[in-house]
Design an enzyme around this catalytic site. Sequence first.
Site, PDB file in Angstrom:
ATOM      1  N   HIS A 109       5.254   7.173  17.312  1.00  0.00           N
ATOM      2  CA  HIS A 109       3.895   6.636  17.189  1.00  0.00           C
ATOM      3  C   HIS A 109       3.203   6.504  18.546  1.00  0.00           C
ATOM      4  O   HIS A 109       2.237   5.759  18.675  1.00  0.00           O
ATOM      5  CB  HIS A 109       3.914   5.283  16.463  1.00  0.00           C
ATOM      6  CG  HIS A 109       4.251   5.406  15.005  1.00  0.00           C
ATOM      7  ND1 HIS A 109       4.621   4.344  14.220  1.00  0.00           N
ATOM      8  CD2 HIS A 109       4.261   6.490  14.183  1.00  0.00           C
ATOM      9  CE1 HIS A 109       4.855   4.761  12.971  1.00  0.00           C
ATOM     10  NE2 HIS A 109       4.653   6.062  12.932  1.00  0.00           N
ATOM     11  N   THR A 176      12.825  -2.413  10.822  1.00  0.00           N
ATOM     12  CA  THR A 176      11.603  -1.813  10.283  1.00  0.00           C
ATOM     13  C   THR A 176      11.494  -2.122   8.797  1.00  0.00           C
ATOM     14  O   THR A 176      12.493  -2.136   8.084  1.00  0.00           O
ATOM     15  CB  THR A 176      11.529  -0.291  10.587  1.00  0.00           C
ATOM     16  OG1 THR A 176      10.373   0.265   9.951  1.00  0.00           O
ATOM     17  CG2 THR A 176      12.764   0.463  10.150  1.00  0.00           C
TER      18      THR A 176
HETATM   19  P1  OAD Z   1       6.836  -4.222  10.332  1.00  0.00           P
HETATM   20  O1  OAD Z   1       6.110  -5.389  10.895  1.00  0.00           O
HETATM   21  O2  OAD Z   1       6.280  -3.565   9.129  1.00  0.00           O
HETATM   22  O3  OAD Z   1       8.342  -4.645   9.954  1.00  0.00           O
HETATM   23  C1  OAD Z   1       9.145  -5.327  10.877  1.00  0.00           C
HETATM   24  C2  OAD Z   1      10.498  -5.546  10.223  1.00  0.00           C
HETATM   25  O4  OAD Z   1      11.323  -6.167  11.199  1.00  0.00           O
HETATM   26  C3  OAD Z   1      10.486  -6.454   8.998  1.00  0.00           C
HETATM   27  O5  OAD Z   1      11.265  -5.879   7.952  1.00  0.00           O
HETATM   28  C4  OAD Z   1      11.130  -7.757   9.493  1.00  0.00           C
HETATM   29  O6  OAD Z   1      11.898  -8.397   8.494  1.00  0.00           O
HETATM   30  C5  OAD Z   1      12.016  -7.238  10.590  1.00  0.00           C
HETATM   31  N1  OAD Z   1      12.274  -8.227  11.661  1.00  0.00           N
HETATM   32  C6  OAD Z   1      11.465  -9.199  12.107  1.00  0.00           C
HETATM   33  N2  OAD Z   1      12.058  -9.897  13.087  1.00  0.00           N
HETATM   34  C7  OAD Z   1      13.293  -9.343  13.257  1.00  0.00           C
HETATM   35  C8  OAD Z   1      14.397  -9.623  14.101  1.00  0.00           C
HETATM   36  N3  OAD Z   1      14.371 -10.612  15.003  1.00  0.00           N
HETATM   37  N4  OAD Z   1      15.508  -8.863  13.978  1.00  0.00           N
HETATM   38  C9  OAD Z   1      15.560  -7.855  13.082  1.00  0.00           C
HETATM   39  N5  OAD Z   1      14.555  -7.540  12.255  1.00  0.00           N
HETATM   40  C10 OAD Z   1      13.423  -8.272  12.333  1.00  0.00           C
HETATM   41  O7  OAD Z   1       7.042  -3.183  11.525  1.00  0.00           O
HETATM   42  P2  OAD Z   1       7.439  -1.626  11.451  1.00  0.00           P
HETATM   43  O8  OAD Z   1       8.328  -1.367  10.297  1.00  0.00           O
HETATM   44  O9  OAD Z   1       7.892  -1.234  12.802  1.00  0.00           O
HETATM   45  O10 OAD Z   1       2.383   1.969  12.942  1.00  0.00           O
HETATM   46  O11 OAD Z   1       6.028  -0.978  11.177  1.00  0.00           O
HETATM   47  C11 OAD Z   1       5.936   0.412  11.076  1.00  0.00           C
HETATM   48  C12 OAD Z   1       4.605   0.882  11.578  1.00  0.00           C
HETATM   49  O12 OAD Z   1       3.567   0.157  10.895  1.00  0.00           O
HETATM   50  C13 OAD Z   1       4.321   0.600  13.029  1.00  0.00           C
HETATM   51  O13 OAD Z   1       4.867   1.549  13.905  1.00  0.00           O
HETATM   52  C14 OAD Z   1       2.826   0.614  13.097  1.00  0.00           C
HETATM   53  C15 OAD Z   1       2.554  -0.222  11.866  1.00  0.00           C
HETATM   54  O14 OAD Z   1       1.333  -0.077  11.251  1.00  0.00           O
HETATM   55  C16 OAD Z   1       1.238   2.369  13.515  1.00  0.00           C
HETATM   56  O15 OAD Z   1       0.522   1.619  14.151  1.00  0.00           O
HETATM   57  C17 OAD Z   1       0.947   3.811  13.292  1.00  0.00           C
END
Ligand code: OAD
Length: 233
Positions: A109, A176
């Site tokens: 990204h 994620t």
């Molecule tokens: P999300 O915010 O959708 O998900 C974050 C995940 O991390 C969730 O499932 C949480 O439960 C988990 N989480 C939170 N704190 C944590 C911790 N301390 N240890 C382990 N896990 C934890 O973020 P992404 O999945 O990265 O894209 O989002 C994907 C994409 O959506 C991003 O790259 C961005 C966003 O819109 C773009 O901007 C194109």
Amino acid sequence: MSVLRNIVILTGAGVSAESGIDTFRDGGGLWEQHRVEDVATPEAFERDPDLVLRFYDMRREAIQTKAPNAAHHALARLDREWEGDLLIVTQNIDDLHERAGASRVLHMHGEHLNAWCTACDVRSRWTGTLIDRPACPECGKAALRPDVVWFGEMPYHMDAIYDALREADLFVSIGTSGAVYPAAGFVRNARDLGAATLELNLEPSQGTGWFDEARHGPATEVVPAWVEEILRP
Ligand code: OAD
């Protein structure tokens, strides 16, 4: 499972959460504070470039005040010590994997500390602001945008990622939510091609049912424990 040699790791915002960088979809996350369509699409940039540039300038400044955590350090150790193929595919635009010392990293990204010139197509390392419309160091035009992939744009490095997934013996998804494609589909690509699959996340992700195994807890705990296990079987 056959001999474990090739590992593909997908990371998301959860791996950087304990470094103090907001995730997107958790309570109080970035997409609760801002509407995606206001700050993270090409149309938003066309409509209100100042709003978009200010949003990314603030995040670029914030990222530089944060440090890698134990999960980034454990993955960097795995990268250093693993003798087979290994690829860390990150959805994150921060540079915490690299600052922890990992080198086999692809940012699907984009990267927050890069600016992309829409006039000459050159990417430059960028730690300052873009709101003041600085000149591109390459061509001198004031046409820089954040080098991040917005909704509706094609993620980077997809050929290299699918090549790695084809060869993977193990696919691991870390921090994620499994809400955004194509990354959310990698687990199915990997398992269809014969890889074992493991989820490491604070809680079950949307795609948790696709994984052979899931371990839930904070990344700073579950990731170092898994790395230790895999390096000292
Ligand atoms: P999300 O915010 O959708 O998900 C974050 C995940 O991390 C969730 O499932 C949480 O439960 C988990 N989480 C939170 N704190 C944590 C911790 N301390 N240890 C382990 N896990 C934890 O973020 P992404 O999945 O990265 O894209 O989002 C994907 C994409 O959506 C991003 O790259 C961005 C966003 O819109 C773009 O901007 C194109």
